[in-house]
Motif scaffolding. Structure first.
Motif, PDB file in Angstrom:
ATOM      1  N   GLY A 175       0.761  -1.235   0.000  1.00  0.00           N
ATOM      2  CA  GLY A 175       0.000   0.000   0.000  1.00  0.00           C
ATOM      3  C   GLY A 175       0.792   1.285   0.000  1.00  0.00           C
ATOM      4  N   GLY A 176       2.035   1.248   0.482  1.00  0.00           N
ATOM      5  CA  GLY A 176       2.803   2.481   0.587  1.00  0.00           C
ATOM      6  C   GLY A 176       3.079   2.847   2.024  1.00  0.00           C
ATOM      7  N   LEU A 177       3.135   4.147   2.292  1.00  0.00           N
ATOM      8  CA  LEU A 177       3.465   4.645   3.628  1.00  0.00           C
ATOM      9  C   LEU A 177       2.554   5.818   3.957  1.00  0.00           C
ATOM     10  N   GLY A 178       1.877   5.720   5.087  1.00  0.00           N
ATOM     11  CA  GLY A 178       0.958   6.769   5.508  1.00  0.00           C
ATOM     12  C   GLY A 178       1.629   7.844   6.341  1.00  0.00           C
ATOM     13  N   GLY A 179       0.790   8.555   7.126  1.00  0.00           N
ATOM     14  CA  GLY A 179       1.263   9.682   7.910  1.00  0.00           C
ATOM     15  C   GLY A 179       1.674   9.300   9.321  1.00  0.00           C
ATOM     16  N   ASP A 185      -2.405   2.728  -1.835  1.00  0.00           N
ATOM     17  CA  ASP A 185      -3.245   3.311  -0.786  1.00  0.00           C
ATOM     18  C   ASP A 185      -3.214   4.837  -0.776  1.00  0.00           C
ATOM     19  N   PHE A 186      -2.165   5.413  -1.353  1.00  0.00           N
ATOM     20  CA  PHE A 186      -1.993   6.863  -1.264  1.00  0.00           C
ATOM     21  C   PHE A 186      -1.657   7.432  -2.641  1.00  0.00           C
ATOM     22  N   SER A 187      -1.994   8.694  -2.826  1.00  0.00           N
ATOM     23  CA  SER A 187      -1.750   9.328  -4.126  1.00  0.00           C
ATOM     24  C   SER A 187      -0.267   9.439  -4.429  1.00  0.00           C
ATOM     25  N   ASP A 188       0.545   9.555  -3.380  1.00  0.00           N
ATOM     26  CA  ASP A 188       1.996   9.635  -3.570  1.00  0.00           C
ATOM     27  C   ASP A 188       2.647   8.335  -3.111  1.00  0.00           C
ATOM     28  N   PHE A 189       3.558   7.833  -3.923  1.00  0.00           N
ATOM     29  CA  PHE A 189       4.343   6.652  -3.559  1.00  0.00           C
ATOM     30  C   PHE A 189       5.807   7.054  -3.650  1.00  0.00           C
ATOM     31  N   ASP A 190       6.364   7.401  -2.502  1.00  0.00           N
ATOM     32  CA  ASP A 190       7.703   7.956  -2.443  1.00  0.00           C
ATOM     33  C   ASP A 190       8.672   6.891  -1.938  1.00  0.00           C
TER      34      ASP A 190
END
Length: 817
Positions: free
Chosen positions: A387-391, A429-434
């Motif tokens: 999913g990525g990484l959240g806040g 999961d998020f608009s940005d995948f950094d």
């Protein structure tokens, strides 16, 4: 006098094991699968028979999961939302100034705890342990008139669990498993003195050259009353129960993690898969208001991932022979009981495994205890999956769950790896995948793990841009399933092995529909590209679209997957540099991502079904890994083979014995010696002429002085068939009020279509209960046929029922039961 009293307490502790009182709260719960308007709805007085007393709660026992049946319901995805539990407990703490605690071994995924209308605790995360202190709230409530009048002096406890979708929590709902809700692990009522033990950290190490072991013990107190004095006694016992050494210390100041003892052990018994020797550590704390004791198991072992080389345990090369486990079982979902866990882990040990990855989250202390006692090395993992990484909320949860996992399972000798994540290259999961942000956080978690526990390694699976951060890395290699052919396995693995210092191959294998077999399981392989990688890529798990691949274009038969496992295990024996592997996975499990599978919503990569029924592939692993002699003819679940009259058919026997002789219809087909280089079945394969109709197969296997036999009967069908034109339905068994029904797909001549995979739907009307929604080939009301047949059972309830069977393009049929 004080010295005599203290000495007496210590003697009593050592002899009787007196300590804080813990009991499971399993019974007398009510459950509501929805939200309520407010906590008052859970505790308000209800007049018996009042038709306006809604909502209606149901009686349950713990452990309990919201999704015990709906996770594998073929009609739609599983429930994700809030659910409530309520009970009343009789709080009778025996200690002066004692503490009353609710200890959760795991509840999903967000949990709020209320005592009457007062919120007393919350937790975010579905897999770690946590505790709520209800001491003051219980004391205050027991003084009220409502306690005695409405609850008879008991204390009402209400618990809200919530597994609603939330991008800012882990694991991601893009994960290939269900994120369950409920109090699905044990909940304990704990009485403790004002000063008690929070955690014991026992670090056991061994110097192999000096043949010396060392156990250093640190203690963390639970001390809400801020006591400042305590006496601590520690004792270490060897595996036979003899005292190795003891120590006693008086402490002033009880903050932080305090070193309380250190024990040296000469020539310690070393822990290993073949000899899981466990020492027992008992730590007693005597404070001004009482005493407690905690017992921990420790083991002496030394392990090493050789740089660009194999794995060593206690100085000797050990090939890690592993599998994976999800907390998920038929009929209960995540609410797996202690007996169920023990049965499953014994099956894994009997298969011959010496290693397991607990994916993809911290699992029950019961599982870790079983790994310790059975000798199964462990990779345990925090639930940072896809999913990525959240806040900040997301990161704080990950930090907390990693910390809890390490601290709560620190003492288990079975654990060698702390997993930091799984498929963290999977965005969505998020608009940005950094990638750099993920690398930064992965580095932080890696440092955290090493700070909390310098003795273990860290690892991740499938995130190439982070593979240099952790100690051990596993790339994605699915030779013969998502990409390539299984004969690409050795080359692909060796190529990946050279790219990292410490390599471990986690996740390989493929799906199989239990009870589906094939006379030509590899006939489609000519269409599969080879030599172009064996990884898994986005969309490969889908059953449509994309490039040709076994996962989409194969027959999903047990025949194929047995060959894949057989070849790969054969190859692993010829790879002296290999650290080890873990195939995915031991048991089929529920997933929201696979509605189109032969058993809908089930990942079918297990060597046992969702209810622990063994597939044929279980015996492939046993034949390579198990020490206890075994023999198994392939095809116990293959009632009808097919082909031309007089045609040679291969019979495979899986065995770890040194030799075996096959008999078909009383005729010997000769003795063969086991030779793993002779694929398939390590040389135990014979070409046999089956006669039309019934055939009897028997094998006699020998290993040293041990003689084993196995026998099966198979029909042989020479009649050719066309496409299915109708459904034949019949009862095949009736026992203890359960009738089992089989349907067969036949052509217009009435010949069974043995390659038919049509989707079949069962329905039931009447008094009975359809035994479905358990996620097995025999326990789903929607299922793909296996060799032109399908089975399901009905509990009659001593009444009458009619079962219906339908399949697209075929006339629906009915049978009165």
């Amino acid at each position: 006098m004080k010295k005599i009293k203290l000495g007496l307490i210590l003697i009593l502790l050592s002899v009787y094991g007196y300590g804080q009182q813990t009991s499971r709260i399993n019974n007398n719960w009510q459950f509501l699968k929805q939200d309520i308007g407010g906590i008052w709805e859970a505790v308000r007085p209800v007049t018996a028979g009042n038709p306006e007393s809604v909502p209606v709660w149901s009686q349950v026992s713990l452990p309990h999961c919201f999704n015990s049946r709906d996770a594998v319901d073929p009609t739609g995805n599983y429930y994700q939302g809030p659910g409530w539990y309520r009970t009343q407990i009789d709080v009778q703490n025996p200690y002066t100034y004692g503490r009353t605690l609710l200890h959760f071994e795991g509840a999903g995924q967000k949990t709020d705890v209320y005592l009457y209308t007062t919120k007393v605790g919350s937790h975010l995360g579905g897999y770690d342990e946590w505790t709520v202190d209800i001491t003051k709230a219980a004391e205050d409530f027991k003084k009220t008139a409502v306690c005695k009048k409405q609850f008879g002096g008991k204390v009402p406890i209400s618990i809200r669990c919530d597994n609603s979708r939330d991008l800012e929590s882990i694991p991601s709902r893009l994960s290939d498993f269900c994120v369950y809700g409920g109090i699905y692990r044990y909940l304990n009522l704990v009485y403790a003195p004002s000063l008690s033990i929070d955690k014991v950290f026992a670090s056991a190490s061994v110097d192999l050259q000096k043949k010396a072991g060392l156990v250093n013990v640190r203690l963390r107190f639970y001390n809400p009353g801020k006591d400042s004095l305590a006496t601590v006694k520690s004792s270490l016992f060897d595996p036979a129960g003899r005292v190795v050494d003891s120590s006693q210390i008086k402490l002033k100041g009880l903050k932080g993690d305090i070193a309380v003892s250190s024990f040296s052990v000469q020539n310690p018994s070393l822990w290993s898969p073949n000899n899981p020797a466990l020492y027992t550590l008992k730590v007693s704390v005597i404070g001004k208001t009482g005493a407690v004791m905690q017992t921990e198991k420790v083991g002496f072992r030394n392990f090493e991932f050789v740089d660009y080389g194999p794995f060593k345990l206690n100085g000797q090369r050990l090939l890690l022979k592993g599998t994976h486990r999800h907390d998920d079982q038929a009929g209960v979902a995540a609410a797996v009981t202690e007996d169920m866990m023990r049965k499953e882990m014994l099956m894994i040990k009997d298969m011959g495994a010496n290693f397991i990855r607990l994916g993809h989250y911290q699992q029950s202390r019961i599982i870790l205890n079983l790994c310790d006692s059975l000798g199964i090395l462990v990779w345990e993992e925090e639930p940072w999956c896809r999913g990525g990484l959240g806040g900040d909320v997301y990161k704080n949860q990950a930090r907390g769950m990693l910390t809890n996992m390490i601290e709560q399972h620190y003492n288990h000798p079975a654990v060698i790896i702390w997993g930091l994540g799984n498929e963290n290259d999977w965005e969505g999961d998020f608009s940005d995948f950094d990638k750099q942000e993920i690398r930064t956080f992965m580095g932080e978690q890696n440092d955290r793990a090493h700070r909390l526990d310098p003795s273990r390694k860290t690892a991740i699976r499938r995130c190439d841009f982070c593979k240099d951060i952790v100690d051990v890395y596993s790339p994605s290699i699915w030779a013969g399933w998502y990409r390539g052919a299984y004969k690409d396995y050795k080359y692909t693995t060796e190529t990946e092995f050279k790219l990292v210092k410490h390599f471990l191959h986690i996740e390989w294998g493929g799906d199989s529909q239990a009870l589906r077999n094939s006379e030509d399981p590899e006939g489609f392989l000519n269409n599969i590209p080879t030599g172009k990688g064996a990884d898994e890529r986005l969309g490969d798990a889908n059953l449509h679209g994309g490039n040709a691949r076994v996962s989409r274009d194969g027959d999903w038969s047990e025949s194929y997957i047995c060959d894949l496992f057989d070849w790969t295990l054969k190859e692993q024996e010829t790879m002296p540099w290999l650290t080890g592997t873990a195939f995915w996975t031991f048991k089929d499990f529920a997933t929201p991502l696979r509605p189109e599978n032969p058993v809908p919503y089930v990942n079918q990569k297990g060597v046992v079904e969702h209810d622990l029924t063994k597939k044929e592939s279980y015996y492939v692993f046993q034949s390579y890994w198990a020490n206890k002699p075994m023999v198994h003819i392939y095809g116990h679940n293959w009632p009808v083979r097919w082909g031309k009259a007089g045609e040679l058919k291969m019979v495979k026997v899986y065995s770890n014995c040194t030799e075996a002789e096959l008999f078909a219809n009383g005729k010997s087909y000769g003795v063969k010696k086991r030779n793993s280089a002779d694929f398939p079945a390590a040389g135990f394969h014979w070409d046999v002429v089956f006669k039309p109709g019934s055939n009897h197969l028997k094998v006699v296997a020998k290993s040293g002085g041990t003689v084993l036999t196995d026998e099966i009967d198979q029909m042989y069908q020479t009649e050719k068939w066309s496409k299915p034109s109708k459904i034949i339905i019949k009862k095949v068994s009736l026992a203890e009020g359960v009738v089992t029904v089989q349907v067969n797909l036949v052509d217009d001549q009435g010949i069974q279509c043995l390659d038919a995979k049509n989707t079949i739907t069962f329905s039931l009307a009447g008094d009975g209960t359809l035994l479905d929604n358990v996620g097995t080939s025999r326990g789903s009301r929607v299922v793909q046929a296996y060799n032109g047949r399908a089975l399901i059972s009905v509990k009659t309830n001593n009444g009458s029922s009619t079962i219906g069977v339908s399949s697209a393009g075929l006339p629906t049929v009915f049978l009165a039961l």
